[in-house]
Design a protein around this motif. Structure first.
Motif, short mmCIF file in Angstrom:
data_model
loop_
_atom_site.label_atom_id
_atom_site.label_comp_id
_atom_site.label_asym_id
_atom_site.label_seq_id
_atom_site.Cartn_x
_atom_site.Cartn_y
_atom_site.Cartn_z
N TYR A 140 0.83 -1.21 0.00
CA TYR A 140 0.00 0.00 0.00
C TYR A 140 0.85 1.25 0.00
O TYR A 140 0.37 2.34 -0.34
CB TYR A 140 -0.97 -0.02 1.18
N ARG A 141 2.13 1.13 0.32
CA ARG A 141 3.06 2.24 0.19
C ARG A 141 3.14 2.75 -1.26
O ARG A 141 3.57 3.88 -1.50
CB ARG A 141 4.47 1.80 0.58
N PHE A 142 2.77 1.91 -2.21
CA PHE A 142 3.01 2.22 -3.61
C PHE A 142 1.81 2.85 -4.31
O PHE A 142 1.86 3.09 -5.52
CB PHE A 142 3.49 0.97 -4.34
N ARG A 150 2.56 11.28 2.00
CA ARG A 150 3.87 11.27 2.64
C ARG A 150 4.66 12.54 2.33
O ARG A 150 5.27 13.15 3.23
CB ARG A 150 4.65 10.04 2.17
N ALA A 151 4.63 12.97 1.07
CA ALA A 151 5.37 14.17 0.68
C ALA A 151 4.82 15.41 1.36
O ALA A 151 5.57 16.29 1.80
CB ALA A 151 5.32 14.33 -0.84
N PHE A 205 1.06 3.83 8.34
CA PHE A 205 1.13 4.99 9.22
C PHE A 205 2.57 5.41 9.46
O PHE A 205 2.92 6.59 9.33
CB PHE A 205 0.43 4.70 10.55
N GLU A 206 3.41 4.46 9.81
CA GLU A 206 4.80 4.80 10.10
C GLU A 206 5.53 5.27 8.85
O GLU A 206 6.41 6.14 8.91
CB GLU A 206 5.52 3.61 10.74
N PHE A 207 5.16 4.72 7.71
CA PHE A 207 5.81 5.11 6.45
C PHE A 207 5.48 6.55 6.07
O PHE A 207 6.37 7.33 5.72
CB PHE A 207 5.37 4.17 5.33
N VAL A 208 4.21 6.93 6.13
CA VAL A 208 3.84 8.27 5.66
C VAL A 208 4.23 9.36 6.65
O VAL A 208 4.50 10.50 6.25
CB VAL A 208 2.33 8.39 5.33
N THR A 209 4.31 9.04 7.93
CA THR A 209 4.62 10.05 8.94
C THR A 209 6.10 10.08 9.31
O THR A 209 6.59 11.11 9.80
CB THR A 209 3.81 9.84 10.22
N GLY A 404 13.97 3.86 9.24
CA GLY A 404 12.85 4.80 9.21
C GLY A 404 12.22 4.84 7.84
O GLY A 404 12.58 4.12 6.92
N ALA A 405 11.23 5.75 7.68
CA ALA A 405 10.56 5.89 6.40
C ALA A 405 11.59 6.26 5.35
O ALA A 405 12.35 7.21 5.47
CB ALA A 405 9.49 6.98 6.49
#
Length: 413
Positions: A140-142, A150-151, A205-209, A404-405
């Motif tokens: 789902y990161r993609f 995220r940006a 959540f951890e990826f986008v933040t 991290g992200a």
């Protein structure tokens, strides 16, 4: 087996990437998804293996492989696979990953990387020691709109982020007679709903933040008596409250018995300047809320940030979805395998280890009537209760660093 060089010399004399040889271990739904993504990334699916020798040919036909093998040992000895995709039931992940790494292959392993954090730690260390790429499909990161979220968060557009809410809801196990191997804890592991889908939400959540879940309080529920009465029951649903390393407060609801919800991963991040909401069942849009008015951003390569636009493979108005995410994940993994680059946001074994640590903290908290539990991190173990409470999750060897992200810890080329 020794993996051969990943380049070849063309007639022009230039060195060009060789077509990757891919093997798929497990021929269920996820095996088919992996194989399709491999082909779209330009790889050759040369081998497949199923759960029994008798099913080898069927497995090959199911995933479109050139040949089926009676067992993993035979596949690794004969197929010459550069990359092994592990899509077996959860309890078999670790042994398949260990064997593939020992044979010199790079590995894509379905989550959970392992059913225990200690074992996931060992697999992460093994991939690094072998110099192999190891990734886990937190796909789902993609979604381009996830990358856009995220940006925007990284740019500070949200202001001060104070709370996050969301859930991952499905209904495919809502009935009393609904059954699947995941229901069997001996095969699927000690956690079902949270390990299967709650881990996706936490990773997203951890990826986008770029933040990390630090402490949590969890409750779980088993709603339906399954057709396998002798099996130790696993959770149908979980509710988690948490705080992050940055002090954000969060709530998460996970369920596989929520009638009408097929695959709803929903994440809302609330800030003092802007809030954002993403819904995986409506992935072409990102809701942006502001005090002076709200708007909905639609996936459009011409208006997205560069990090999001690179994953918008179709023009605006031509919907992208789950398989597109999977294709992008596999393509990025193969780029890392070839040594072309280390794509930003590629989920590695370190991220799989992180998910396993969070899952173990959830189970520990739920078993302790929702007591607040610290998630094990770098050089740490999950702990429940106050300073004098020594209950722990994991072992002394559970020390692997989690990136991290955007961090590429766990990718080695």
């Amino acid at each position: 087996m020794t993996v051969t060089h990943l380049t070849q010399t063309a007639e022009s004399g230039r060195t060009e990437p060789r077509t990757l040889r891919v093997a798929v271990v497990g021929a269920g739904f996820m095996g088919r998804v992996h194989a399709e993504a491999a082909r779209r990334a330009g790889a050759a699916v040369v081998a497949a293996v199923a759960s029994t020798p008798e099913a080898a040919d069927h497995a090959a036909r199911t995933v479109g492989a050139e040949r089926g093998y009676p067992d993993l040992d035979a596949l690794l000895a004969e197929a010459g696979a550069d990359v092994v995709h592990v899509c077996t039931p959860n309890a078999r992940h670790a042994e398949a990953v260990e064997a593939a790494l020992a044979a010199g292959a790079h590995v894509i392993c379905e989550k959970p990387l392992s059913t225990s954090a200690v074992q996931a730690d060992a697999l992460t260390a093994a991939a690094l020691a072998a110099g192999r790429v190891g990734t886990v499909p937190f796909v789902y990161r993609f979604h381009p709109m996830v990358r856009e979220l995220r940006a925007r968060l990284a740019s500070g557009e949200a202001g001060v982020v104070s709370t996050v809410t969301g859930g991952y809801l499905q209904d495919w196990l809502a009935g009393p007679n609904d059954d699947d191997w995941r229901v069997d804890s001996a095969v699927g592991g000690p956690s079902r709903a949270f390990a299967d889908i709650g881990s996706h939400w936490c990773d997203l959540f951890e990826f986008v933040t770029g933040d990390r879940i630090h402490r949590l309080s969890a409750q779980t529920a088993t709603v339906q008596a399954r057709p396998r009465p002798s099996v130790t029951p696993t959770e149908d649903a979980a509710v988690v409250q948490f705080t992050t390393a940055a002090g954000v407060l969060g709530t998460l609801v996970v369920s596989q018995v929520a009638a009408g919800r097929k695959n709803r991963l929903h994440l809302e991040v609330s800030g003092t300047e802007s809030s954002f909401a993403f819904d995986q069942e409506d992935p072409e849009r990102l809701w942006v809320g502001r005090r002076d008015g709200n708007r909905v951003l639609v996936r459009d390569p011409s208006t997205l940030s560069p990090s999001a636009a690179k994953y918008a493979r179709l023009p605006a108005g031509h919907a992208q979805g789950y398989q597109d995410c999977f294709d992008a994940f596999v393509a990025d993994t193969y780029r890392a395998v070839r040594g072309e680059d280390r794509p930003d946001g590629l989920p590695t074994f370190a991220d799989g280890l992180r998910a396993t640590r969070i899952t173990e903290a959830v189970l520990l908290s739920a078993a302790s009537a929702g007591e607040w539990t610290t998630v094990g991190g770098v050089g740490d173990q999950a702990t429940v209760g106050g300073a004098g409470d020594q209950a722990t999750v994991g072992g002394a060897g559970d020390q692997a660093t989690v990136g991290g992200a955007g961090d590429q810890t766990g990718v080695a080329g």
